[in-house]
Write an enzyme that holds these catalytic residues in place. Sequence first.
Site, short mmCIF file in Angstrom:
data_model
loop_
_atom_site.label_atom_id
_atom_site.label_comp_id
_atom_site.label_asym_id
_atom_site.label_seq_id
_atom_site.Cartn_x
_atom_site.Cartn_y
_atom_site.Cartn_z
N TYR A 141 14.57 -52.23 -14.00
CA TYR A 141 13.15 -52.48 -13.76
C TYR A 141 12.28 -51.35 -14.31
CZ TYR A 141 13.39 -56.58 -10.70
OH TYR A 141 13.55 -57.84 -10.21
N LYS A 192 28.70 -54.17 -11.65
CA LYS A 192 29.51 -54.73 -12.74
C LYS A 192 30.23 -53.58 -13.43
CE LYS A 192 29.60 -58.40 -14.65
NZ LYS A 192 30.76 -59.35 -14.67
N ASP A 225 29.03 -60.70 -9.85
CA ASP A 225 29.17 -62.15 -10.06
C ASP A 225 30.07 -62.77 -8.98
OD1 ASP A 225 31.31 -60.75 -11.18
OD2 ASP A 225 31.61 -62.17 -12.82
N ASP A 249 17.79 -58.24 -6.59
CA ASP A 249 16.74 -59.26 -6.72
C ASP A 249 17.39 -60.65 -6.65
OD1 ASP A 249 14.16 -60.33 -7.30
OD2 ASP A 249 14.77 -60.58 -9.39
N ASP A 253 17.75 -63.43 -3.17
CA ASP A 253 17.20 -64.80 -3.19
C ASP A 253 18.28 -65.80 -2.80
OD1 ASP A 253 14.63 -64.15 -3.99
OD2 ASP A 253 14.57 -65.66 -5.58
C1 IPM Z 1 11.01 -59.66 -5.47
C2 IPM Z 1 10.25 -60.30 -6.61
C3 IPM Z 1 9.76 -59.19 -7.51
C4 IPM Z 1 10.96 -58.51 -8.13
C5 IPM Z 1 8.74 -59.60 -8.57
C6 IPM Z 1 7.55 -60.31 -7.96
C7 IPM Z 1 8.30 -58.43 -9.41
O1 IPM Z 1 11.04 -61.23 -7.25
O2 IPM Z 1 10.42 -58.85 -4.75
O3 IPM Z 1 12.18 -59.99 -5.30
O4 IPM Z 1 11.50 -58.98 -9.15
O5 IPM Z 1 11.40 -57.51 -7.59
MG MG Z 2 12.89 -61.57 -6.35
#
Ligand code: IPM
Ligand code: MG
Length: 369
Positions: A141, A192, A225, A249, A253
């Site tokens: 990032y 990884k 993975d 990230d 999710d």
């Molecule tokens: C998160 C989001 C952010 C990230 C974006 C909005 C920059 O997806 O907080 O997980 O990628 O970290």
């Molecule tokens: Mg995210």
Amino acid sequence: MTAKLLLLPGDGIGPEVTVQVRRVIDWLAANRDLSFDLDEDLVGGISLEKTGEPITDAAMDKAMAADAVLFGAVGGPQWDKNAFDKKPERGLLRLRKDMELFANLRPALCFPALTDASSLKPELVSGLDIMIVRELTGGVYFGEPRGIEKLAGGGRKAVDTQLYTTDEVRRIARVAFELAGKRKGHVHSAEKSNVMHTGVLWREEVTHIHDTEFKDMKLTHILADNCAMQLVRNPKQFDVIVTDNLFGDILSDEAAMLTGSLGMLPSASLGAKDPVSGKARALYEPIHGSAPDIAGRNLANPIAAILSFAMCLRYSLNHEAEAALLESAVAAVLDQGLRTGDIMQPGKTQVGTTGMGDAILKVLDAAAR
Ligand code: IPM
Ligand code: MG
């Protein structure tokens, strides 16, 4: 003591859910021994529209001085084509970087009332409680060099740099082991190391922190993975997962969605404790994002934002009782059968953003009597 809070509602459903958090804050100020100094500013697309920047220096100064920042969401399709430094997301990334919020805590827990809402079989997710600890200020990032360049012979090249130092890995590993100590004592470290040098360093440094400081915890190394696969195969094998910025990230999710509760999950982003005051910079944010498709229609679920404020009460303001009060009010409202659209199930009662806020305040009022 008065808690200094900065509200950054941002874009999409951010402002709507933040309104409900504000109501909860007002309720606590009126009914509990707590006082707040609330300020609000712009972040993301709305800030770009009004100031030309995804976050202004003035808003950053307020964030740096606050006891905690309560963040809504940023982004939307109207800004997708913006140049990189004029994307709404840069506002959030600057907050993370300048406030040095290196530790992102993302709980993935399955609310009993929502076990059936998961895409996995109920027995795989009932009682699920995972804490993902994502490194938030390093890795690909932020690593340099980065950018897109024209190539002499035509075409272009794009570069992002994945970079981690010993100290960056060690400090996030400590956060993970400390949390595990208050939970089931098991940390999975995902990287990884089979293809990436940063993965090799990550594995070695996490092992070092384990062997020298947290020998009594269980440490399992897992390739990222495989971790993604195991999360859907048998998620209950995990307690704490520590991982880098990009894998975190993605894995967070995935973990959030398999609880069936994406609209319900809070997160905390924490900096290092000041050695003198013991205070840490902190930002609290629902993980659901700006959801532009439902913005402004009283459809958004405010629970993740309210639970993020509960995390703020717990980690920044040291008000465990009030944090637990909010969490139990949320559970009570779910038990009453009230649902926003994202978690609606047959036989339940659908309410809007405001209706959900009303119901939570009603439970709080009843508890106060
Ligand atoms: C998160 C989001 C952010 C990230 C974006 C909005 C920059 O997806 O907080 O997980 O990628 O970290
Ligand atoms: Mg995210």
